[in-house]
Motif scaffolding. Structure first.
Motif, short mmCIF file in Angstrom:
data_model
loop_
_atom_site.label_atom_id
_atom_site.label_comp_id
_atom_site.label_asym_id
_atom_site.label_seq_id
_atom_site.Cartn_x
_atom_site.Cartn_y
_atom_site.Cartn_z
N ALA A 233 -6.23 -3.64 -13.51
CA ALA A 233 -7.44 -4.65 -13.20
C ALA A 233 -8.77 -3.79 -12.82
N ARG A 234 -9.93 -4.30 -13.09
CA ARG A 234 -10.95 -3.85 -12.42
C ARG A 234 -11.71 -5.01 -11.65
N THR A 235 -12.19 -4.78 -10.44
CA THR A 235 -13.24 -5.76 -10.05
C THR A 235 -14.43 -4.60 -9.21
N ALA A 236 -15.37 -5.52 -8.68
CA ALA A 236 -16.22 -4.88 -8.02
C ALA A 236 -16.83 -5.35 -6.66
N ALA A 237 -17.37 -4.40 -6.04
CA ALA A 237 -17.64 -4.82 -4.48
C ALA A 237 -18.55 -6.13 -4.48
N VAL A 238 -19.42 -6.51 -5.54
CA VAL A 238 -20.40 -7.41 -5.55
C VAL A 238 -19.67 -8.79 -5.79
N ASN A 239 -18.38 -8.93 -6.07
CA ASN A 239 -17.63 -9.75 -6.72
C ASN A 239 -16.49 -10.27 -5.64
N PRO A 240 -16.80 -10.57 -4.42
CA PRO A 240 -15.67 -10.61 -3.26
C PRO A 240 -14.69 -11.47 -3.41
N ASN A 241 -15.01 -12.78 -3.91
CA ASN A 241 -13.77 -13.80 -4.42
C ASN A 241 -12.87 -13.12 -5.56
N GLN A 242 -13.47 -12.64 -6.62
CA GLN A 242 -12.50 -12.07 -7.79
C GLN A 242 -11.71 -10.93 -7.18
N ALA A 243 -12.28 -10.12 -6.21
CA ALA A 243 -11.78 -8.92 -5.78
C ALA A 243 -10.32 -9.50 -4.87
N ALA A 244 -10.51 -10.35 -4.01
CA ALA A 244 -9.64 -11.04 -3.12
C ALA A 244 -8.42 -11.63 -4.13
N GLU A 245 -8.86 -12.18 -5.20
CA GLU A 245 -7.81 -13.01 -6.10
C GLU A 245 -7.07 -11.79 -6.68
N ILE A 246 -7.82 -10.84 -7.20
CA ILE A 246 -7.13 -9.68 -7.81
C ILE A 246 -6.22 -9.15 -6.93
N ILE A 247 -6.66 -8.66 -5.82
CA ILE A 247 -5.63 -7.96 -4.95
C ILE A 247 -4.41 -8.95 -4.64
N ALA A 248 -4.74 -10.20 -4.40
CA ALA A 248 -3.37 -10.97 -4.06
C ALA A 248 -2.31 -11.06 -5.30
N GLU A 249 -2.98 -11.18 -6.64
CA GLU A 249 -2.07 -10.95 -7.60
C GLU A 249 -1.41 -9.63 -7.66
N ALA A 250 -2.21 -8.58 -7.43
CA ALA A 250 -1.42 -7.18 -7.60
C ALA A 250 -0.32 -7.15 -6.54
N VAL A 251 -0.66 -7.63 -5.42
CA VAL A 251 0.54 -7.52 -4.25
C VAL A 251 1.78 -8.25 -4.91
N GLU A 252 1.42 -9.37 -5.40
CA GLU A 252 2.55 -10.40 -5.78
C GLU A 252 3.10 -9.58 -7.06
N HIS A 253 2.57 -8.81 -7.90
CA HIS A 253 3.21 -8.45 -9.09
C HIS A 253 4.33 -7.36 -8.68
N ASP A 254 5.43 -7.53 -9.53
CA ASP A 254 6.65 -6.63 -9.46
C ASP A 254 6.47 -5.56 -10.11
N GLY A 255 5.70 -4.57 -9.73
CA GLY A 255 5.53 -3.35 -10.39
C GLY A 255 4.31 -2.59 -9.90
N PHE A 256 3.98 -1.45 -10.58
CA PHE A 256 2.85 -0.59 -10.08
C PHE A 256 1.50 -1.58 -10.34
N ALA A 257 0.67 -1.92 -9.72
CA ALA A 257 -0.48 -2.78 -9.84
C ALA A 257 -1.51 -1.83 -9.50
N HIS A 258 -2.33 -1.51 -10.54
CA HIS A 258 -3.59 -0.60 -10.28
C HIS A 258 -4.86 -1.34 -10.36
N ILE A 259 -5.83 -1.42 -9.31
CA ILE A 259 -7.13 -1.74 -9.12
C ILE A 259 -8.11 -0.75 -9.29
#
Ligand code: TPP
Ligand code: SF4
Ligand code: MG
Lengths: 633, 312
Positions: free
Chosen positions: B180-206
């Motif tokens: 995934a790609r997110t940006a500093a200017v988009n805090p809500n999306q960033a937090a959502e994507i990080i949470a998804e990445a942490v939940e993902h069972d495998g290598f999650a790269h942001i």
């Protein structure tokens, strides 16, 4: 050198099974009740090229290669490059015979495979003439023919074993027993037939040599035939190591392989990774998370571990790293031994070294010292390094099997429990004081450890200088306190090492001269010392294993007690002598050096010769060694 | 009973728990994008009910590596480029620990590029956040592997002659199972994507776009940005490798043309993590390896019994 000594050399090309046959042969001799010691010589090449293994067998202790050898089994190189062309590598077909003649003792036996090495070529070697001069006894046998008749060509080594047994008047049953453990059915039958045929054909010869199977008796207790690599791997497993990460490189690969093959059944994990930086970093990651871990490499690979090693020192992450030396610089001579990485291992990585470095002198010391390395690393939260070389890693020697009957140690050292964390020193704004200045109850300078997942134990590990909770700090007072605490651990470690007594002494208590060495050629030096004393000299020796922290008192006492001391090592710049002078700050005028760096380990007679010319102030008669006189001489 | 009671506990978490008492205020420059990563990570971890004592954050060296000082958890601030090998071994040693690695674009795509490729290939169950500011921040503004072609800096005064790396494509090709790609200017999306990445069972790269106003003044502030999942202009299947690959190529090219596209670009369905693969081969224990060291009843195998026999 007694006549009760067999030094059997099996020579051929890489990939011809020299290694396994020599191992079986050594085992058979060991089971017959002899002490055995092997010496391997091989090129950095997978197929073909001059290679040999020597098996030395004596009734009363074999701790070194011998002087030359007395029995050659020359197999021919089945991967030889085209002999009709004048190749860079010379005539390879002939090499198993031609390359081995210089070291063969007078009265020695030569068996060669006349099925692979043809008579015309042998004639070119003037073999007949040389045999006459040296009283060699030459027995050509068509080993290949025998193998093909009963089985397949690769069994020709076993035909050679049959011939060997007949010429030595040796019972083949121990060797055949090993074949029965290895093979079954048709393959076993064929191998046994090959051995017997070889045996019978050799009996046909008119035999007039003086070499035979040395006197032997049923061994008093079972013996185990192990290499330095076996001993290191088993010591690590018994030390509770359950994680290894590595990248292949000769000669460290053996330990990595043995560990990888055994870790799954020991409930552990082995990881082959992308490079040695990663390998060392993985070992740190696993250790940080509470698992006893190791990694290792040889020269170039170890160079890549330099930065993670420093990280382990600064973050006080326990880890064991091993370095298997080969001849350098750079890619050097990958399959040849040398001891020129000493300074590299002691000092690589930025900042003041804060590490333990041990150099075992034989198989038992390999087992014991890797265990000591784990104990110290995990008790003191420090990287502990074991440095050995290509010689010790691969040479086989018999050890009482009961020696290995030791308790495993799963203790993770200075990690504390969650309950202890809760009661530990006041936390720093919620963070555990992992790097507390003056923790009580543990070893000097050692602060208690927590590992991820433990409640209340969180802290920051970092390669930056840090405060008690691990947060980055450049405060000068904190800096000095932390540096002193980390370095201070080495003093307590020195005391613990003194109790272990890793240095090995040999020879009379009182002697005029001393010989000092470190690492793998300890057994060779000790054999030379015995001979020198038998010849009327007064010499004693010390094999030093503790390189950091250095055993100052013990070595000082040794050097004070002798008039002069010869330091024997396999490198060109006398690194260990330099270390000794640096650590002790004196004795310069007493220390001279005997150095060898041509890729072949010392023979006992070379050390005898080097010693004698050193005390007589004569030049060395040979060019394969170097003598460096004492400072101020 | 586990010796690690912080692991796997059901709990309500508060964002403040992830703010260290020692250094509550980051020292990044005003306006730095790195603040956003820290905030998003705190938000994600609290949303997931994590305990700071069950999280291990491994960082490299750079302005980005300072994240460890400003995020409360177990931490390992490693050396330049080496956060991934430390992190993935921690996961193997104790799969119960929630492992996150983070570092800069120089750290991850340059000096540590080899580790990035191999960690992605192995598909370790962990999260990797790259602070992509297209510059070397901590060493004062040199060209980085993601600096655009022509980018001028003190060390490439006439402008970089190199094509920048394509982090998303590189990740996909290497084998990451969540990109995934997110940006500093988009805090809500960033937090959502990080949470998804942490939940993902495998290598999650942001790949996290973090502006560096100090050294990269010419750089875009990554506004306006588009979330491809919210946009009608982009329609692709994130679980389809081929479509994901095409999309990534476009996203990477457009960034240098001035258009900021963010969102999830790839999520492999059903790809087992490395731990699962390794357990299936029998080369990794079923129980977390770390546990046995802290279990007084653990039995330790002996070489004398299992191995010495074959040497006699
Ligand atoms: C082996 C090594 N080489 C060089 C450095 C110096 N160094 C520290 S951070 C850094 C680059 C930082 O850039 P980036 O990884 O993009 O992180 P940022 O500061 O932009 O967050 C360099 C070259 C180092 N610490 N270690
Ligand atoms: S130099 Fe750039 S990246 Fe570093 S803290 Fe300042 S703004 Fe952030
Ligand atoms: Mg950067």
């Amino acid at each position: 050198m007694t006549d009760q000594e067999l030094i059997w050399r099996i020579a051929g090309g890489s990939g011809d099974g020299i290694d396994s046959n020599s191992r079986y042969f050594a085992k058979a001799l060991m089971r017959s009740g002899l002490d055995v010691f092997t010496h391997r010589h091989y090129p950095s090449r997978i197929r073909g090229g001059h290679t040999y293994v020597e098996v030395r067998a004596t009734p009363d202790g074999a701790a070194s290669r011998g002087d030359g050898y007395n029995f050659l089994l020359a197999l021919g190189d089945s991967f030889a490059r085209n002999p009709s062309e004048d190749a860079y590598y010379g005539n390879e077909e002939l090499k198993p015979l031609s390359e081995n003649l210089d070291d063969l003792r007078e009265g020695g036996i030569i068996v060669y495979d006349s099925g692979l090495i043809d008579e015309e070529q042998v004639a070119e070697l003037n073999l007949e003439e040389r045999a006459e001069e040296n009283d060699w006894h030459v027995y050509p046998v068509d080993l290949r023919g025998i193998a093909k008749e009963h089985g397949r060509e690769i069994m020709r080594n076993n035909a050679g074993i049959g011939v060997t047994a007949a010429l030595l008047d040796m019972d083949t049953s121990e060797y055949e027993g090993i074949m029965e453990e290895m093979w079954s059915d048709d393959i076993l039958e064929a191998n046994l037939a090959v051995i017997q045929d070889g045996y019978e054909q050799a009996q046909e010869f008119e035999q007039n040599h003086d070499i035979s199977m040395p006197d032997h008796e049923e061994p008093e207790e079972p013996q185990a035939l192990v290499s330095g690599s076996d001993a290191i791997a088993y010591g690590a497993l018994d030390a509770g190591c359950r994680f290894i990460a590595g990248y292949p490189m000769t000669p460290w690969t053996d330990v990595f392989t043995i560990m990888s093959q055994n870790l799954p059944q020991f409930g552990g994990i082995s990881e082959q990774v992308e490079d040695e930086i990663a390998a060392a970093a993985l070992a740190l990651g696993a250790s940080h998370t509470g698992v006893k871990s190791m990694s290792g490499s040889s020269g170039g690979g170890f160079a890549l571990m330099s930065e993670p090693l420093g990280l382990a020192e600064m973050s006080e992450t326990p880890v064991v790293l091993i370095e298997a030396m080969r001849a350098g610089p750079s890619t050097g001579m990958p399959t040849k031994p040398e001891q020129a990485d000493l300074e590299h291992v002691l000092y690589t990585s930025q900042g003041d070294s804060t590490r333990v470095v041990l150099a075992p002198g034989d198989q038992q010391e390999c087992y014991e010292q890797i265990r000591t390395a784990f104990e110290l690393a995990y008790d003191y939260q420090i990287p502990a390094l074991l440095i050995y070389d290509q010689k010790l890693q691969g040479e086989l020697r018999n050890v009482d099997a009961s020696f290995f009957d030791q308790e495993p140690d799963g203790d993770p050292g200075s990690v504390i429990t969650e309950e202890e964390i809760a009661e530990a020193a006041e936390h720093h704004a919620g963070k555990f004081k992992r790097f507390q200045y003056d923790a009580e109850g543990g070893k000097e300078g050692v602060s208690p450890r927590s590992v991820p997942g433990q409640k209340g134990g969180r802290f920051l590990a970092t390669g930056n200088e840090h405060n008690e909770a691990g947060h980055i700090s450049e405060d000068p007072d904190n800096r000095v306190l932390q540096m002193n605490r980390r370095l201070g651990k080495l003093e307590s470690i020195r005391e613990e090492l003194d109790e272990k007594g890793n240095q090995t002494h040999h020879g009379p208590d009182e002697a005029e001269y001393g010989i000092m060495c470190w690492g793998s050629h300890q057994g060779t030096v000790f054999e030379a010392v015995d001979r020198l004393n038998d010849d009327g000299h007064s010499v004693k020796a010390i094999g030093v294993s503790d390189l950091m922290p250095y055993p100052e008192e013990e070595v000082s006492a040794f050097l004070e007690s002798v008039e002069e001391c010869l330091v024997v090592e396999m490198n060109a710049t006398a690194q260990f002598r330099g270390l000794t002078q640096k650590e002790l700050g004196r004795f310069g005028p007493k220390l001279s050096s005997l150095l060898k760096y041509n890729g072949n380990p010392f023979e006992p007679a070379e050390i005898v010769e080097g010693f004698e010319s050193s005390i007589e102030g004569e030049e060395l008669a040979v060019s394969n060694m170097k003598y460096v006189p004492a400072a101020g001489d | 009973m586990s010796a690690f009671s912080a692991i796997g506990e059901q709990r309500e978490a508060d964002e403040d728990e992830f703010t260290p008492g020692i250094e509550p205020q980051p020292t990044w420059c005003p306006g730095c994008g790195d603040f956003a990563v820290n905030n998003a990570l705190k938000k994600a971890m609290s949303k997931l009910g994590k305990n700071p004592d069950e999280v291990l954050l491994c960082t490299g060296i750079g302005c980005s590596g300072k994240l460890n000082s400003y995020f409360e958890s177990y931490g390992f601030h490693t050396i330049h480029g080496r956060s991934l090998p430390v992190a993935r071994a921690a996961k193997l040693a104790n799969p119960g620990v929630e492992v996150v690695a983070a570092g800069g674009d120089g750290d991850g795509y340059g000096i540590g590029g080899n580790h990035f490729m191999h960690t992605a290939r192995e598909n370790h169950d962990m999260t990797y956040i790259v602070f992509n500011n297209e510059i070397f921040g901590l060493t004062k503004g040199q060209t980085s592997p993601t600096s655009p072609k022509g980018h001028k800096s003190k060390t490439q005064p006439s402008g970089s002659a190199k094509q920048p790396v394509r982090p998303l494509s590189l990740s996909l090709a290497s084998g990451a199972s969540y990109v995934a790609r997110t940006a500093a200017v988009n805090p809500n999306q960033a937090a959502e994507i990080i949470a998804e990445a942490v939940e993902h069972d495998g290598f999650a790269h942001i790949d996290f776009l973090t502006q560096c106003p100090t050294w990269n003044k010419d750089a875009r502030q990554y506004v306006p940005y588009t979330d491809v999942q919210d946009s009608d202009d982009y329609d692709f299947d994130v679980t389809n490798r081929e479509e994901a690959g095409k999309m990534m190529y476009e996203v990477e090219s457009k960034l240098y043309e001035g258009e900021v596209l963010t969102g999830r670009f790839y999520k492999a369905e059903d790809r087992p993590s490395y731990g699962e693969e390794k357990r299936a081969t029998g080369e990794m224990p079923e129980e977390p390896l770390a546990e046995r060291y802290y279990d007084e009843d653990a039995e330790w195998e002996r070489c004398a019994e299992q191995l010495i026999q074959k040497h006699t």
